[in-house]
Enzyme design. Structure first.
Site, PDB file in Angstrom:
ATOM      1  N   SER B  47       0.773  -1.173  -0.023  1.00  0.00           N
ATOM      2  CA  SER B  47       0.063  -0.103   0.119  1.00  0.00           C
ATOM      3  C   SER B  47       0.929   1.278  -0.013  1.00  0.00           C
ATOM      4  O   SER B  47       0.487   2.405  -0.213  1.00  0.00           O
ATOM      5  CB  SER B  47      -0.951   0.015   1.170  1.00  0.00           C
ATOM      6  OG  SER B  47      -0.103   0.178   2.523  1.00  0.00           O
ATOM      7  N   HIS B  48       2.554   1.227   0.225  1.00  0.00           N
ATOM      8  CA  HIS B  48       3.055   2.395   0.192  1.00  0.00           C
ATOM      9  C   HIS B  48       4.249   2.079  -0.717  1.00  0.00           C
ATOM     10  O   HIS B  48       5.286   2.600  -0.602  1.00  0.00           O
ATOM     11  CB  HIS B  48       3.735   2.408   1.473  1.00  0.00           C
ATOM     12  CG  HIS B  48       2.708   3.168   2.502  1.00  0.00           C
ATOM     13  ND1 HIS B  48       1.604   2.416   3.141  1.00  0.00           N
ATOM     14  CD2 HIS B  48       2.244   4.208   2.699  1.00  0.00           C
ATOM     15  CE1 HIS B  48       0.688   3.286   3.887  1.00  0.00           C
ATOM     16  NE2 HIS B  48       1.031   4.496   3.610  1.00  0.00           N
ATOM     17  N   GLU B 189      -8.523   0.976   2.937  1.00  0.00           N
ATOM     18  CA  GLU B 189      -8.973  -0.343   3.444  1.00  0.00           C
ATOM     19  C   GLU B 189     -10.681  -0.084   3.091  1.00  0.00           C
ATOM     20  O   GLU B 189     -11.265  -1.078   2.729  1.00  0.00           O
ATOM     21  CB  GLU B 189      -9.040  -0.477   4.704  1.00  0.00           C
ATOM     22  CG  GLU B 189      -7.422  -0.846   5.091  1.00  0.00           C
ATOM     23  CD  GLU B 189      -7.122  -1.181   6.514  1.00  0.00           C
ATOM     24  OE1 GLU B 189      -7.423  -2.442   7.110  1.00  0.00           O
ATOM     25  OE2 GLU B 189      -6.592  -0.421   7.385  1.00  0.00           O
TER      26      GLU B 189
END
Lengths: 345, 345
Positions: B47-48, B189
């Protein structure tokens, strides 16, 4: 039996101070301990008011705090750390000794830390963040406790209830202040459920086998849970590291071992961080105190409360109308004053 | 279509940096932004990782970040505050510019702060706490975001997801590091649940009327909830105060207003606190780094995990075996390199 009646804040302070003096605490400690107890009672924060006197006396009687300790200041040139060694006494007079120095350093350097070592830590943190906000500083205060909380994913007490407090100064208003345990509940709340024969809410605790429980006895034999799952567990661990290990003082497991009890006031250090909003905001657009009010208005404007508001309302009432104590509270104060350490087990 | 294959960390870094250079970002920013994206990918923190490139490019294309900004250092004598003005560029090169100075000040004064102003904040905080731990310092990093979280008791987005990160240095081991949003869940999310057509877990969000919801669309139209109830809400508010207002930079509501979108990288400042355990522990018994290991062993010894362990395991794997990217990830990198800002909407 007498009726309930009122005492001024100063009168109550004098009584509480006299109890501790009678019990053998020296003047510098007795004054500082009385001030925080009376602040709790004044703010209708009964769990940190005169109810706490007995625990402090029991800790004295058990020899777990030095009644003759005089805190010692350690300030170095060109350092943003101010240290006070409480010499085995209660933390409160150590805090009062260090306060003007950490304020001076925070104003000079922009931020500073006050470290209290070798103290018996008593009791809430909000009087300390409020003392910083009274001087226009923002503050963070944290300390370990003694092992009673399992780290998330674990099954045994290790972390303390490790309180974390923050304050932001407001002009002509009580500060923005919060002060909470990093466990879901305070240990005292579990004890209150046990005495009342009531089950605990879900999610507060695990039993000795590590299984979730709502039985207060099973919880007291097991472990409490951190607030907010793994996030609260991480913050509790951070507090052990910064306000225990980093400052060269006891962690919660070490404090429990040193104390040998979960019913006395624990021995450990404390970390106080002070920030100068003026120094931080210098050269930037906007007045930080006015901007903070905009944020608070937005919070209150959607129906949420600011933390500590009930406490500040109770304080205003106590200041206007004095403090109301019940007849049995008066009798208890009289008894403690008459008997000193003989009043406690 | 090619198969998935491996790239060294350096090769991936060169590719990501080239994409940003091609898109018009100057060298100092492109290098710093690429390093944090590659750190995320290296640590299997997808996610990063490279997933974030497009969001950064879209923010550039929208004119919400200055591609030619060169950060400016502001250091004063006898101050524990180091300031870097990012001049409207991404935060990352500002952090790299300020890092050696905040390390020097923390070692000198015991603690110090690095303030980053006027930046577009990208993206995780753990690379920054890790940069402090690499120099033997403990660190706390926090920043606002943009309004998406209702304060506890409220019913509208006001606070950001306001991340809070902490790091403690360990000898010969990856540091103790946590980095989490002060909302129950990250906004991404909720988006993932929406795309998957799955209901949200209870307690994540409220709808536009302030009622609890498990519907992702209703949640995105309403507000997310803070983690840990009123305690997390208070910490999120503290972050607005310290890392927004105190440093003279935008709060989450101000950042949302300035950005006009919840899909671009937000503009606000950042507060980094650095602590020297050696200075704090000086003169006290015990080695703080050895004592911390005892605490970590007690946590792991009861079956709990330390935060970031999965990330460090993935890092060791990437360092040993390089980084595996899928064929479509390669194609995407090629497309972004070929098209620059034309690749994004």
């Amino acid at each position: 039996m007498t009726d309930s009646r009122r005492l001024t804040i100063q009168e109550l302070n004098d009584r509480v101070e006299a109890i501790f003096r009678k019990a053998g605490l020296n003047a510098v400690q007795a004054g500082a301990v009385a001030r925080v107890i009376v602040a709790g009672e004044r703010d209708a924060c009964k769990s940190h008011g005169i109810y706490r006197i007995e625990g402090a006396l029991r800790t004295m009687k058990a020899g777990k705090v030095r009644p003759d300790a005089v805190p010692e200041l350690l300030v170095q040139e060109a350092s943003a750390i101010v240290k006070v060694n409480a010499k085995g006494g209660f933390a409160n007079s150590a805090f009062e000794l260090g306060l003007p120095h950490v304020i001076e350093r925070a104003r000079a350097y922009g931020l500073a830390a006050l470290v209290i070592n070798d103290c018996t830590h008593f009791s809430a943190l909000w009087p300390e963040v409020e003392a910083l906000t009274e001087h226009g500083l923002a503050g963070i205060v944290m300390c370990p406790s003694y092992s009673s909380v399992a780290p998330m994913g674990g099954n045994k007490p290790l972390l303390g209830t490790n309180p974390f407090a923050f304050g932001w100064p407001r002009r002509d208003k009580p500060p923005y202040v919060f002060d909470f345990a990093t466990s879901v509940a305070a240990r005292g709340e579990i004890e209150l459920h046990r005495r009342a024969g009531k089950p605990l809410p879900e999610g507060w605790a695990i039993d000795a086998a590590g299984q979730p429980t709502t039985n207060p006895d099973a919880a007291l034999a097991g472990a409490m849970l951190p607030f907010g799952g793994h996030k609260g567990s991480a913050i509790g661990t951070m507090i052990e590291l910064l306000a225990g290990i980093m400052i060269g003082d006891l962690t919660s497991p070490e404090a429990l071992e040193a104390l040998g009890s979960t019913t006395l006031v624990p021995p450990h250090g404390e970390l106080i961080l002070a920030f100068s909003p003026e120094k931080f905001a210098a050269g930037r657009p906007g007045d930080p105190f006015a901007r903070a009010e905009t944020l608070f208005e937005a919070i209150v404007g959607q129906g949420a409360r600011l933390p500590s508001q009930r406490r500040f309302e109770a304080r205003a009432k106590s200041e206007a109308e004095d403090i109301l104590l019940t007849a049995s509270e008066f009798e208890q104060l009289d008894r403690l004053l008459a008997l000193g350490l003989d009043a406690v087990a």
